[in-house]
Design an enzyme around this catalytic site. Structure first.
Site, PDB file in Angstrom:
ATOM      1  N   LYS A 124     -27.466 -74.445 -37.097  1.00 43.99           N
ATOM      2  CA  LYS A 124     -27.523 -75.901 -37.308  1.00 43.99           C
ATOM      3  C   LYS A 124     -26.867 -76.222 -38.632  1.00 43.99           C
ATOM      4  O   LYS A 124     -26.753 -75.346 -39.504  1.00 43.99           O
ATOM      5  CB  LYS A 124     -28.979 -76.370 -37.348  1.00 43.99           C
ATOM      6  CG  LYS A 124     -29.170 -77.821 -37.011  1.00 43.99           C
ATOM      7  CD  LYS A 124     -29.159 -78.045 -35.502  1.00 43.99           C
ATOM      8  CE  LYS A 124     -29.368 -79.481 -35.125  1.00 43.99           C
ATOM      9  NZ  LYS A 124     -29.692 -79.627 -33.710  1.00 43.99           N
ATOM     10  N   ASP A 164     -25.122 -83.879 -33.091  1.00 49.65           N
ATOM     11  CA  ASP A 164     -26.549 -84.146 -33.318  1.00 49.65           C
ATOM     12  C   ASP A 164     -26.630 -85.574 -33.858  1.00 49.65           C
ATOM     13  O   ASP A 164     -25.756 -86.395 -33.545  1.00 49.65           O
ATOM     14  CB  ASP A 164     -27.129 -83.102 -34.296  1.00 49.65           C
ATOM     15  CG  ASP A 164     -28.653 -83.157 -34.378  1.00 49.65           C
ATOM     16  OD1 ASP A 164     -29.316 -82.793 -33.394  1.00 49.65           O
ATOM     17  OD2 ASP A 164     -29.194 -83.576 -35.415  1.00 49.65           O
ATOM     18  N   SER A 382     -24.267 -77.764 -23.054  1.00 51.18           N
ATOM     19  CA  SER A 382     -23.288 -77.239 -24.016  1.00 51.18           C
ATOM     20  C   SER A 382     -22.843 -75.835 -23.590  1.00 51.18           C
ATOM     21  O   SER A 382     -21.665 -75.475 -23.683  1.00 51.18           O
ATOM     22  CB  SER A 382     -23.902 -77.148 -25.421  1.00 51.18           C
ATOM     23  OG  SER A 382     -23.735 -78.366 -26.098  1.00 51.18           O
TER      24      SER A 382
HETATM   25  P1  NAD Z   1     -28.585 -90.499 -32.550  1.00 51.32           P
HETATM   26  O1  NAD Z   1     -28.005 -90.567 -33.895  1.00 51.32           O
HETATM   27  O2  NAD Z   1     -27.717 -90.798 -31.383  1.00 51.32           O
HETATM   28  O3  NAD Z   1     -29.854 -91.483 -32.459  1.00 51.32           O
HETATM   29  C1  NAD Z   1     -30.926 -91.450 -33.361  1.00 51.32           C
HETATM   30  C2  NAD Z   1     -31.758 -92.708 -33.144  1.00 51.32           C
HETATM   31  O4  NAD Z   1     -32.927 -92.630 -33.948  1.00 51.32           O
HETATM   32  C3  NAD Z   1     -31.035 -94.001 -33.554  1.00 51.32           C
HETATM   33  O5  NAD Z   1     -31.361 -94.999 -32.594  1.00 51.32           O
HETATM   34  C4  NAD Z   1     -31.682 -94.344 -34.884  1.00 51.32           C
HETATM   35  O6  NAD Z   1     -31.629 -95.725 -35.183  1.00 51.32           O
HETATM   36  C5  NAD Z   1     -33.097 -93.874 -34.619  1.00 51.32           C
HETATM   37  N1  NAD Z   1     -33.918 -93.676 -35.809  1.00 51.32           N
HETATM   38  C6  NAD Z   1     -33.608 -93.075 -36.980  1.00 51.32           C
HETATM   39  N2  NAD Z   1     -34.647 -93.158 -37.835  1.00 51.32           N
HETATM   40  C7  NAD Z   1     -35.641 -93.799 -37.151  1.00 51.32           C
HETATM   41  C8  NAD Z   1     -36.960 -94.206 -37.467  1.00 51.32           C
HETATM   42  N3  NAD Z   1     -37.475 -93.996 -38.680  1.00 51.32           N
HETATM   43  N4  NAD Z   1     -37.691 -94.841 -36.510  1.00 51.32           N
HETATM   44  C9  NAD Z   1     -37.180 -95.101 -35.298  1.00 51.32           C
HETATM   45  N5  NAD Z   1     -35.935 -94.747 -34.942  1.00 51.32           N
HETATM   46  C10 NAD Z   1     -35.174 -94.115 -35.864  1.00 51.32           C
HETATM   47  O7  NAD Z   1     -29.244 -89.059 -32.431  1.00 51.32           O
HETATM   48  P2  NAD Z   1     -29.630 -88.264 -31.100  1.00 51.32           P
HETATM   49  O8  NAD Z   1     -28.490 -87.369 -30.766  1.00 51.32           O
HETATM   50  O9  NAD Z   1     -30.138 -89.213 -30.088  1.00 51.32           O
HETATM   51  O10 NAD Z   1     -30.788 -87.316 -31.642  1.00 51.32           O
HETATM   52  C11 NAD Z   1     -32.136 -87.766 -31.731  1.00 51.32           C
HETATM   53  C12 NAD Z   1     -33.054 -86.555 -31.880  1.00 51.32           C
HETATM   54  O11 NAD Z   1     -32.868 -85.683 -30.764  1.00 51.32           O
HETATM   55  C13 NAD Z   1     -32.788 -85.694 -33.122  1.00 51.32           C
HETATM   56  O12 NAD Z   1     -34.006 -85.162 -33.573  1.00 51.32           O
HETATM   57  C14 NAD Z   1     -31.920 -84.575 -32.587  1.00 51.32           C
HETATM   58  O13 NAD Z   1     -31.984 -83.406 -33.384  1.00 51.32           O
HETATM   59  C15 NAD Z   1     -32.560 -84.372 -31.236  1.00 51.32           C
HETATM   60  N6  NAD Z   1     -31.689 -83.705 -30.259  1.00 51.32           N
HETATM   61  C16 NAD Z   1     -30.476 -84.221 -29.951  1.00 51.32           C
HETATM   62  C17 NAD Z   1     -29.691 -83.570 -28.996  1.00 51.32           C
HETATM   63  C18 NAD Z   1     -28.373 -84.127 -28.558  1.00 51.32           C
HETATM   64  O14 NAD Z   1     -27.803 -83.595 -27.590  1.00 51.32           O
HETATM   65  N7  NAD Z   1     -27.856 -85.191 -29.158  1.00 51.32           N
HETATM   66  C19 NAD Z   1     -30.147 -82.388 -28.403  1.00 51.32           C
HETATM   67  C20 NAD Z   1     -31.400 -81.897 -28.737  1.00 51.32           C
HETATM   68  C21 NAD Z   1     -32.164 -82.566 -29.664  1.00 51.32           C
END
Ligand code: NAD
Length: 442
Positions: A124, A164, A382
């Site tokens: 990561k 991410d 992925s």
């Molecule tokens: P993203 O950037 O697309 O979205 C993140 C969202 O969280 C946004 O809507 C943002 O406004 C919101 N956010 C941030 N701080 C916040 C808060 N304090 N309260 C409420 N909402 C808040 O990111 P993502 O890719 O959707 O990832 C979200 C989570 O999922 C992360 O923890 C990431 O590690 C995990 N994740 C993502 C993937 C992936 O394929 N993208 C895979 C596994 C895990």
């Protein structure tokens, strides 16, 4: 960059997200490992190998800003473990990115890849940056500088980054392109989550959300419960939260609340039009206030829909059947665990529940569908993208989703069975499954 040169918004962001970030995710991740190690006959050498990352890379990223100033950012890549295959894991752009967060996220990737049974290890990384303050050109220069600095340590058979928080397919395309320029290789599988035109996979954007819905469905089946009519509140409406909402709705769940970092909305009878809300957020920059009836999305519709605006943290404590933390780490802590009313937590974010909070929730009988299972759909697809690139053979959407369903069903069934036979939580069971797979290959 000296703290003096951090702009004001940096401090505001840190203060805003402070409550969500305070406990150290690496300390939490380590305590999960220690708990799991106690429940299994873990070889001490493997235990030591998992207790620290294999390698930590910290890079300095100076770039020229649009106004001619030079600004230096800090980037990280943590390679936790590669017993099962090349390191694999996302790159995050966020002001709070630091080494301990990256170490925790890399550790969880090692566990996740083992649970979903794909030949990858855990990695990561990211850049400490507020991406919203960068122009497109600055974002590209920063990303390409990051790719140049990482080029010696990443590669299709070494370490394969992915998107991410706040990174996307276009950023992955830039990394692939820069890596190829530096190495002179044609290397589509050096990153996953690319655009389709640059070697991405069909279904990758939807994969994490779709996988979460499949994990929930499998676990509900083992509990003899039907998702139809279950109410859901989702914190975080980015890539993961927005696709998950749509898949849960297809399963018959009723989405009653969604939020982003600025706030959200709660409509107890159900949010009717997710597309309209997404379009409204795109325009206004926030979900709060996006009460949509037809093409009109504003506060004037709030009363007729019976809704109200909520703070991001309120999303987790609403009277619903399922809450979904889909934003950042440490959303559920000992401070708010008591207020959680849902009987099921579907952890789509990584590390959203602290160990102290989990103890309080266990006393109430709350079922936590653990992150390392719930959000594993992203890394599964992925892996499919990496395979397609390796064999130069694109899969159609049906092939991708059939393979994703097989992976999620098998992993969820395996975890549920171990939880049942060992009389432990789904999280403990997931770690036992992972440690067993790693032990077999170590
Ligand atoms: P993203 O950037 O697309 O979205 C993140 C969202 O969280 C946004 O809507 C943002 O406004 C919101 N956010 C941030 N701080 C916040 C808060 N304090 N309260 C409420 N909402 C808040 O990111 P993502 O890719 O959707 O990832 C979200 C989570 O999922 C992360 O923890 C990431 O590690 C995990 N994740 C993502 C993937 C992936 O394929 N993208 C895979 C596994 C895990």
């Amino acid at each position: 960059m000296s703290p003096d040169s951090y702009p004001l918004y940096f401090y505001e962001l840190c203060a805003y997200n402070g409550a969500m970030q305070d406990p150290n995710p690496w300390t939490d991740a380590r305590s999960r490992l220690e708990d799991a190690a106690k429940q299994t006959d873990l070889d001490p050498l493997l235990h030591a190998r998992l207790a620290e990352p294999d390698r930590v890379i910290e890079v300095s990223l100076p770039i020229r800003m649009d106004d001619g100033r030079i600004k230096t950012f800090r980037g990280y890549r943590v390679q936790h473990n590669n017993i099962l295959g090349p390191y694999k894991g996302g790159l995050r752009y966020h002001p709070r990115v630091d080494l301990d967060e990256a170490k925790a996220l890399a550790f969880w990737m090692t566990m996740k890849c083992a649970i979903i049974d794909i030949p990858f290890g855990g990695g990561k990384g990211g850049i400490a940056v507020n991406h919203k303050e960068l122009s497109e050109g600055e974002l590209e220069r920063l990303t390409r500088e990051f790719a140049r600095k990482l080029a010696p340590v990443i590669g299709p058979d070494k370490d394969v980054p992915a998107p991410d928080v706040n990174t996307n397919a276009k950023i992955m395309d830039w990394i692939r392109d820069e890596y190829e320029k530096v190495t002179g290789e044609n290397a589509p599988p050096v990153v996953t989550g690319k655009t389709l035109e640059h070697g991405g996979s069909r279904g990758r954007p939807e994969a994490t959300g779709a996988g979460g819905a499949l994990a929930l469905q499998s676990i509900l089946k083992t509990l003899g419960r039907d998702p139809k009519g279950m109410t859901v509140a989702i914190q975080g409406f980015g890539n993961v939260g927005s696709y998950l909402a749509r898949y849960l709705r297809k399963m018959g769940c009723v989405i009653v609340a969604i939020s982003d970092s600025k706030g959200g909305l709660y409509i107890p009878r159900g949010i009717a039009d997710l597309d309209a809300i997404e379009a409204c957020k795109e325009k206004s920059g926030r979900i709060a206030g996006c009460y949509c009836v037809g093409s009109v999305c504003d506060l004037s519709n709030m009363e007729s829909l019976g809704g109200k605006d909520i703070q991001p943290e309120d999303t987790l404590t609403l009277p619903v059947d399922i809450v979904v933390p889909a934003a950042l780490e440490n959303a559920i802590t000992k401070e708010n665990a008591d207020k959680i009313q849902a009987s099921i937590i579907l952890e789509m974010a990584n590390g959203p529940t602290t160990p102290e909070a989990e103890e309080l929730l266990a006393e109430k009988g709350t079922i936590i569908i653990t992150d390392v299972l719930a959000n594993a759909g992203g890394v599964a697809v992925s892996y499919f993208e990496w395979l397609q690139n390796k064999h130069d053979e694109p899969w159609d959407e049906e092939h991708v989703f059939t393979a994703l369903q097989q992976k999620m069903d098998a992993a969820a069934a395996n975890v549920a069975e171990v939880a049942d036979t060992r009389k432990c939580t789904l999280r403990e069971a997931a770690y036992l499954v992972a440690l067993e797979r790693l032990s077999a290959r170590a």
